[in-house]
Design a protein around this motif. Structure first.
Motif, PDB file in Angstrom:
ATOM      1  N   ILE A  28       0.810  -1.108   0.120  1.00 41.12           N
ATOM      2  CA  ILE A  28       0.086   0.119   0.139  1.00 41.12           C
ATOM      3  C   ILE A  28       0.955   1.388  -0.048  1.00 41.12           C
ATOM      4  N   SER A  29       1.875   1.192   1.018  1.00 37.95           N
ATOM      5  CA  SER A  29       2.732   2.335   0.691  1.00 37.95           C
ATOM      6  C   SER A  29       3.559   2.500  -0.256  1.00 37.95           C
ATOM      7  N   HIS A  30       3.961   1.478  -0.879  1.00 39.15           N
ATOM      8  CA  HIS A  30       4.856   1.368  -1.997  1.00 39.15           C
ATOM      9  C   HIS A  30       3.952   1.912  -3.141  1.00 39.15           C
ATOM     10  N   GLY A  31       2.652   1.728  -3.369  1.00 43.00           N
ATOM     11  CA  GLY A  31       1.610   2.102  -4.430  1.00 43.00           C
ATOM     12  C   GLY A  31       1.618   3.446  -4.463  1.00 43.00           C
ATOM     13  N   ALA A  32       1.465   4.234  -3.220  1.00 39.61           N
ATOM     14  CA  ALA A  32       1.115   5.568  -3.009  1.00 39.61           C
ATOM     15  C   ALA A  32       2.416   6.237  -3.436  1.00 39.61           C
ATOM     16  N   GLU A  33       3.916   5.795  -3.143  1.00 38.26           N
ATOM     17  CA  GLU A  33       4.765   6.541  -3.751  1.00 38.26           C
ATOM     18  C   GLU A  33       5.236   6.317  -5.077  1.00 38.26           C
ATOM     19  N   LYS A  34       4.441   5.537  -5.770  1.00 33.60           N
ATOM     20  CA  LYS A  34       4.835   5.396  -7.097  1.00 33.60           C
ATOM     21  C   LYS A  34       4.384   6.740  -7.898  1.00 33.60           C
ATOM     22  N   THR A  35       3.571   7.713  -7.511  1.00 32.62           N
ATOM     23  CA  THR A  35       3.164   8.730  -7.809  1.00 32.62           C
ATOM     24  C   THR A  35       4.377   9.659  -8.015  1.00 32.62           C
ATOM     25  N   ASN A  36       4.545  10.685  -9.289  1.00 27.07           N
ATOM     26  CA  ASN A  36       5.807  11.456  -9.410  1.00 27.07           C
ATOM     27  C   ASN A  36       5.710  12.679  -8.552  1.00 27.07           C
ATOM     28  N   ALA A 399      -7.204  -1.525  -4.108  1.00 26.39           N
ATOM     29  CA  ALA A 399      -7.110  -0.407  -4.893  1.00 26.39           C
ATOM     30  C   ALA A 399      -5.741   0.182  -5.221  1.00 26.39           C
ATOM     31  N   ALA A 400      -5.113   0.275  -3.841  1.00 28.97           N
ATOM     32  CA  ALA A 400      -3.732   0.947  -3.708  1.00 28.97           C
ATOM     33  C   ALA A 400      -2.667   0.038  -4.617  1.00 28.97           C
ATOM     34  N   LEU A 401      -2.884  -1.256  -4.717  1.00 30.23           N
ATOM     35  CA  LEU A 401      -1.919  -2.080  -5.386  1.00 30.23           C
ATOM     36  C   LEU A 401      -2.272  -1.847  -6.882  1.00 30.23           C
ATOM     37  N   VAL A 402      -3.374  -1.502  -7.304  1.00 34.44           N
ATOM     38  CA  VAL A 402      -3.918  -1.395  -8.640  1.00 34.44           C
ATOM     39  C   VAL A 402      -2.990  -0.179  -9.158  1.00 34.44           C
ATOM     40  N   GLN A 403      -3.197   1.041  -8.145  1.00 36.74           N
ATOM     41  CA  GLN A 403      -2.684   2.029  -8.562  1.00 36.74           C
ATOM     42  C   GLN A 403      -0.825   2.131  -8.541  1.00 36.74           C
ATOM     43  N   ASN A 404      -0.568   0.946  -7.907  1.00 37.49           N
ATOM     44  CA  ASN A 404       0.915   0.839  -7.701  1.00 37.49           C
ATOM     45  C   ASN A 404       1.275   0.273  -9.328  1.00 37.49           C
ATOM     46  N   THR A 405       0.613  -0.757  -9.733  1.00 40.32           N
ATOM     47  CA  THR A 405       0.537  -1.543 -10.957  1.00 40.32           C
ATOM     48  C   THR A 405       0.619  -0.327 -12.098  1.00 40.32           C
ATOM     49  N   LEU A 406      -0.307   0.767 -11.917  1.00 39.26           N
ATOM     50  CA  LEU A 406      -0.589   1.667 -12.979  1.00 39.26           C
ATOM     51  C   LEU A 406       0.789   2.596 -13.130  1.00 39.26           C
ATOM     52  N   GLY A 407       1.270   2.826 -11.723  1.00 34.36           N
ATOM     53  CA  GLY A 407       2.441   3.609 -11.517  1.00 34.36           C
ATOM     54  C   GLY A 407       3.787   2.957 -12.355  1.00 34.36           C
ATOM     55  N   ASN A 408       3.935   1.450 -12.100  1.00 32.39           N
ATOM     56  CA  ASN A 408       5.106   0.883 -12.556  1.00 32.39           C
ATOM     57  C   ASN A 408       4.709   1.155 -14.153  1.00 32.39           C
ATOM     58  N   LEU A 409       3.628   1.028 -15.024  1.00 33.15           N
ATOM     59  CA  LEU A 409       3.441   1.267 -16.152  1.00 33.15           C
ATOM     60  C   LEU A 409       3.822   2.669 -16.740  1.00 33.15           C
ATOM     61  N   LEU A 410       3.623   3.624 -15.957  1.00 34.64           N
ATOM     62  CA  LEU A 410       3.820   4.806 -16.313  1.00 34.64           C
ATOM     63  C   LEU A 410       5.499   5.029 -16.244  1.00 34.64           C
ATOM     64  N   GLU A 411       6.162   4.432 -15.376  1.00 27.14           N
ATOM     65  CA  GLU A 411       7.595   4.728 -15.240  1.00 27.14           C
ATOM     66  C   GLU A 411       8.214   3.824 -16.371  1.00 27.14           C
ATOM     67  N   SER A 412       7.673   2.939 -16.876  1.00 25.76           N
ATOM     68  CA  SER A 412       8.248   2.175 -18.042  1.00 25.76           C
ATOM     69  C   SER A 412       8.389   2.831 -19.371  1.00 25.76           C
ATOM     70  N   THR A 435     -10.238   8.907 -17.984  1.00 27.52           N
ATOM     71  CA  THR A 435      -9.915   9.788 -17.125  1.00 27.52           C
ATOM     72  C   THR A 435      -8.710   9.576 -16.080  1.00 27.52           C
ATOM     73  N   ASN A 436      -8.324   8.463 -16.128  1.00 23.83           N
ATOM     74  CA  ASN A 436      -7.491   7.945 -15.206  1.00 23.83           C
ATOM     75  C   ASN A 436      -6.215   8.846 -15.260  1.00 23.83           C
ATOM     76  N   GLN A 437      -5.689   9.326 -13.754  1.00 26.63           N
ATOM     77  CA  GLN A 437      -4.655  10.132 -13.590  1.00 26.63           C
ATOM     78  C   GLN A 437      -3.456   9.691 -14.844  1.00 26.63           C
ATOM     79  N   VAL A 438      -2.973   8.411 -14.559  1.00 30.34           N
ATOM     80  CA  VAL A 438      -2.000   7.954 -15.575  1.00 30.34           C
ATOM     81  C   VAL A 438      -2.198   8.261 -17.084  1.00 30.34           C
ATOM     82  N   VAL A 439      -3.256   8.050 -17.407  1.00 31.57           N
ATOM     83  CA  VAL A 439      -3.726   8.152 -18.943  1.00 31.57           C
ATOM     84  C   VAL A 439      -3.854   9.768 -19.046  1.00 31.57           C
TER      85      VAL A 439
END
Length: 565
Positions: A28-36, A399-412, A435-439
């Motif tokens: 959960i913590s890791h997922g939140a930290e993925k945001t830039n 949901a936090a883990l899903v956000q983490n997955t999306l964060g990894n996609l953005l970083e790639s 409308t997702n933040q990553v998109v």
């Protein structure tokens, strides 16, 4: 890089594969930290002009003394007694700031009062229309940001685009881009203080600690203003002091003041460019709202220029946003809690739909469901999430883990490569909510890449690319409208990009015989209206696109303006 087509299956796996409570909390913590996240600045911005305020130079008496006669010693710093306990009323602070800024206008549109949001705030004294000037603020201190990833900056002229950085030959251990910058007024006092005979190399760590050191060099009246500002007292702040202690012997009082300066900067500094931060005392009193009623920029003297973004009635508090406008509620609140140490409970944060922007929307894990999963109660970290179509419930930690997955996609994705960004957006269609933040972030990046990168200039874009960019500009403008952000800087940027796109579209239409006059005129009128509003939003902001005014002038002179209706 994980394939976007498999995101839904990854989301499903995330929802059923949580092995232990300890792993859950870690993820959960890791997922939140993925945001830039930004590392220390009060307000993220585009690059600005790197010329320090003339008023700031004039008022800094130490810095304007000739280097040979500066005679600076640490016991000359004039640190006020009991400096950690400076407290003044709102009226006294307002008088101090008006004197500092030279603002004695009885009809001034701002005043300082107690705020229902937090502590003190800046309030409108009269009705203000969108685009009205609220104030211009002069930095108490201006210097390099403390982030290790920030581009190198010259300490004399604050430029970052030089390829000739060298260590100052006077032995201070700081980088300059020319001989003239070695004797620049803003650099003289620190150069004298840090001088070490024979030193020729510059220190990246010392550069990161330079701005709080410049606070230590301020005259007493400016130090007092600094000490009236809020300062974070958490352990993550003031790491720069150790860098300075490696260069200068400090008394306990001086070290404490430097720590206080670092904490004040972390709490209040504005990012004036990718590498430059400024401590603007009046601007720092603007409290946070996730959809603020002001926008700001910087003039050529690096003064902070604050204008209203929407209509603000007399007596209403003027606000700023400490986070990017297009971040989701979860990203904004995590950032504010981690860096600014408070929880935002504004109306936007309370709304699961984010006023229709739905930036936090996640894909539904149920096969065939086109719905979006949204937080039930965004103010509650452990809240459940629910699909708006099938009604499936998703625990908050999942949901936090899903956000983490999306964060990894953005970083790639290489975000400097238009092709990679475009491919990302193409692959996620039908997978992630649009409308997702990553998109949305990738859409914003592609808008700013197309037409402005080597190999991707306007003439080199295909018709499909041009049409895609036009569509993205309109989508992003609609998001800004839904958020009620008014004449914010992002709206200005997207209008500018839309204008550029439409003018290129017009150029191509003129090369064919099937361009209809009515259609041509309609496209031109929209392009003209877009650049007119963009320039009106930017006004004298030095961070605006450099060719915005020229484009407006060219459009007004254009032959398309003479096309009959």
């Amino acid at each position: 890089m994980p394939q976007l087509e498999s995101v839904k299956s990854s989301v499903t796996d995330v929802c059923i594969c949580i092995n232990s409570e300890e792993d859950k909390q870690k993820n959960i913590s890791h997922g939140a930290e993925k945001t830039n996240f930004q590392e220390e600045d009060k307000a993220p911005d585009n690059d600005g002009n790197n010329t320090e305020s003339k008023d700031f130079q004039k008022q800094n008496s130490i810095a304007n003394e000739p280097l040979t006669s500066c005679g600076l010693h640490l016991n000359d710093f004039n640190i006020p007694e009991d400096f950690d306990e400076v407290a003044v009323t709102e009226d006294v602070l307002e008088r101090m700031l008006r004197e500092y800024l030279g603002d004695n206008d009885r009809n001034s549109p701002w005043t300082i009062k107690k705020s229902p949001i937090s502590g003190r705030g800046v309030f409108a004294t009269r009705d203000l229309n969108p685009g009205d000037l609220v104030f211009c603020d002069v930095p108490l201190a201006l210097g390099p940001r403390a982030g290790s990833s920030c581009p190198l900056i010259c300490v004399g002229c604050h430029k970052t685009d030089s390829f000739t950085f060298t260590g100052c030959t006077r032995g201070c251990g700081l980088p300059v881009c020319s001989a003239a910058c070695e004797t620049a007024p803003r650099h003289r006092a620190e150069c004298q203080l840090l001088h070490q005979p024979g030193r020729t190399q510059w220190s990246a760590r010392l550069l990161r600690g330079l701005t709080p050191l410049r606070c230590l060099l301020l005259p007493p009246d400016k130090k007092k203003i600094l000490l009236c500002l809020q300062a974070h007292q958490h352990s993550q702040h003031a790491f720069e002091v150790e860098y300075i202690k490696n260069e200068v012997t400090l008394s306990p009082t001086e070290e404490c003041f430097l720590k206080r300066a670092c904490c004040t900067l972390d709490s209040n500094a504005f990012r004036a460019s990718t590498s430059l931060r400024g401590l603007y005392p009046l601007g720092s009193l603007l409290n946070h709202q996730c959809t603020p009623n002001t926008q700001h920029g910087y003039d050529e003297d690096n003064r902070l220029v604050v204008r209203t973004a929407v209509f603000v009635p007399a007596g209403v508090e003027l606000t700023n946003s400490y986070t990017p406008l297009l971040w989701s509620t979860q990203a904004r609140r995590h950032n504010l809690a981690f860096i600014k140490h408070f929880a935002c409970n504004c109306l936007r944060c309370q709304d699961p739909q984010e006023m229709g922007a739905r930036l936090g929307a996640l894909p539904c894990a149920r096969d065939g469901c086109p719905g979006a999963v949204l937080s039930v109660d965004p103010l509650l970290a452990t809240t459940k999430w629910r699909c708006d179509v099938c009604g499936i419930i998703v625990p908050g930690r999942q949901a936090a883990l899903v956000q983490n997955t999306l964060g990894n996609l953005l970083e790639s994705v290489n975000q400097d490569d238009p092709q990679q960004v475009a491919n990302f957006l193409l692959r996620q269609q039908g997978v992630l909510p649009q409308t997702n933040q990553v998109v949305v972030e990738m859409k914003r990046i592609l808008v700013e890449l197309y037409g402005h990168r080597e190999g991707w200039n306007w003439a080199e874009l295909t018709d499909c690319m041009l049409t895609h960019k036009e569509s993205l500009c309109r989508e992003l403008l609609e998001l800004v409208r839904l958020l009620g952000a008014g004449q914010c800087k992002l709206r200005g940027i997207f209008l500018y990009e839309l204008h550029c796109t439409l003018m290129e579209k017009l150029r191509r239409m003129s090369l064919t015989d099937d361009g209809l006059k009515n259609e041509t005129r309609d496209v031109f009128q929209e392009a003209l209206a877009a650049i007119q509003e963009a320039v009106d939003i930017f006004k004298d902001d030095s961070t605006a696109p450099s060719d915005a005014r020229r484009r407006l002038e060219d459009a007004l002179k254009s032959s398309w303006s003479a096309v009959p209706a």
